[in-house]
Scaffold this motif. Sequence first.
Motif, PDB file in Angstrom:
ATOM      1  N   GLN A  24       0.834  -1.207   0.000  1.00  0.00           N
ATOM      2  CA  GLN A  24       0.000   0.000   0.000  1.00  0.00           C
ATOM      3  C   GLN A  24       0.873   1.263   0.000  1.00  0.00           C
ATOM      4  O   GLN A  24       0.582   2.223  -0.700  1.00  0.00           O
ATOM      5  CB  GLN A  24      -0.879  -0.036   1.262  1.00  0.00           C
ATOM      6  N   GLY A 118      -3.139   8.256  -7.672  1.00  0.00           N
ATOM      7  CA  GLY A 118      -3.894   8.817  -6.545  1.00  0.00           C
ATOM      8  C   GLY A 118      -3.219   8.633  -5.204  1.00  0.00           C
ATOM      9  O   GLY A 118      -3.815   8.897  -4.153  1.00  0.00           O
ATOM     10  N   MET A 119      -1.961   8.168  -5.225  1.00  0.00           N
ATOM     11  CA  MET A 119      -1.223   8.045  -3.965  1.00  0.00           C
ATOM     12  C   MET A 119      -0.705   9.420  -3.551  1.00  0.00           C
ATOM     13  O   MET A 119      -0.576  10.325  -4.374  1.00  0.00           O
ATOM     14  CB  MET A 119      -0.029   7.081  -4.132  1.00  0.00           C
ATOM     15  N   ASP A 244      -5.453   8.013   2.558  1.00  0.00           N
ATOM     16  CA  ASP A 244      -6.265   6.815   2.322  1.00  0.00           C
ATOM     17  C   ASP A 244      -5.712   5.912   1.235  1.00  0.00           C
ATOM     18  O   ASP A 244      -5.781   4.695   1.336  1.00  0.00           O
ATOM     19  CB  ASP A 244      -7.691   7.220   1.902  1.00  0.00           C
ATOM     20  N   ASN A 245      -5.180   6.515   0.206  1.00  0.00           N
ATOM     21  CA  ASN A 245      -4.862   5.735  -0.994  1.00  0.00           C
ATOM     22  C   ASN A 245      -3.397   5.304  -1.083  1.00  0.00           C
ATOM     23  O   ASN A 245      -2.888   5.018  -2.150  1.00  0.00           O
ATOM     24  CB  ASN A 245      -5.245   6.564  -2.233  1.00  0.00           C
TER      25      ASN A 245
END
Length: 429
Positions: A24, A118-119, A244-245
């Motif tokens: 992640q 989108g990180m 979140d991402n």
Amino acid sequence: MKTKYSLISACIFAGFAHADDAPQNIIYMIGDGMGPAFTTAYRYYQDNPETKEIEPTVYDSILMGMAKTYPDDDTFVTDSAASATALSSGIKSYNGAIAVDSEKKPVKTMLEMAKAQGMTTGLVATSQINHATPASFAAHNESRRNYDDIADDYLDNKINGQLPVDLLLGGGVRYFEREDRKLTEEFERQGYQYITDFDALPSLQTLPALGLFADKAFPFALDENPNRLEVMTNKALSLLQRTDNGFFVMIEGSQIDWCGHANDIACAMAEMDDFAKSIALAKAYVDAHPDTLLVVTADHSTGGLTIGADGQYRWNTDVIKGVRQTAWPLAMSLAKATDIKQAWSESVDWALSDEQYQQLKDAKQSEEPAKALYREVKDVINKQSYTGWTTKGHTAVDVQVFAYGKSAQAFAGSQNNTDIANKMIEFIR
Ligand code: MG
Ligand code: ZN
């Protein structure tokens, strides 16, 4: 289940990272100039002399493989720009290249890919934040020397309409507050919180943020703030963990290289210590967030550091630990002093021999005392500690690759610096 298992095995066998292996978050740490001799030297330097054991370091605890660093020409010896381009994009280029290929065409970096996914993205360094290593993650330029253009890219190199980097921590105010362009004001208009006071770092509570804490680079760890990278790493991880991402952050121990160029061993060990403590924080972050991958490597080695010199079978860490200033301020204080021995004792815990005293006295009486003292101070410390150096530049020795956390095993064995990048890119895409 069986089908899935064999599918994953097939992917691993074929050398492709399966999506299930993708972490992640990615913490990428680069020790500029940190060849294997530096991590070994640091182990002896930080050893507790009270115990028989040589205590392992954080580097020892996450060692995974080795990497080749040669650039895209026939010299074998890379600079930090070509190497950072390889480490950020998976493409080898020429010395001086900032995320452009040998045809000077921009190459996509993993930070840009992360942002496009989108990180949340971050760059942390103790050099100016537009220096070669961080620059090669978020800017594109045919020359590392174009500092203003590189700083401009942190605003102009838009990814899906957004600025490429959400968190920038380092030095370089002079490149961001210029006559021709006030980048810091533009950042603020884009919603960035901007600070220049290092002690105000705790006040950063949200992203995006820009922290520039020096006109150019930070002072050396040995001379001023011994744990400035550790403090910034701590802040960066606490800000990034709220996203979140997932996030991608590159954290650089920028000045190990500069101490190597200077052949200043006390300087180098203090930088290694700040970097080691920053890695320990990142490792603890991985322990608390197992979905995170930590990769640590170097862009090249610097100085040809040798542990043991002049035919002597020993290396005196007490000598190095007894030096509390880098060579330049030490030389300057000797140049100004009326009493060399007195001035020496204010920065160094061991006394000069008669021979060393004479060496420094001769330097002080030479035509350029500060320059001569700078050279001789280092000669005294290197000889007294049996530290060897072969060059004021870089060397082409392979560097270590350290990895910890999710999919860390992907970095085992011998690889190219471009392989490190390509494996990470596979996780990001
Ligand atoms: Mg660098
Ligand atoms: Zn260098």
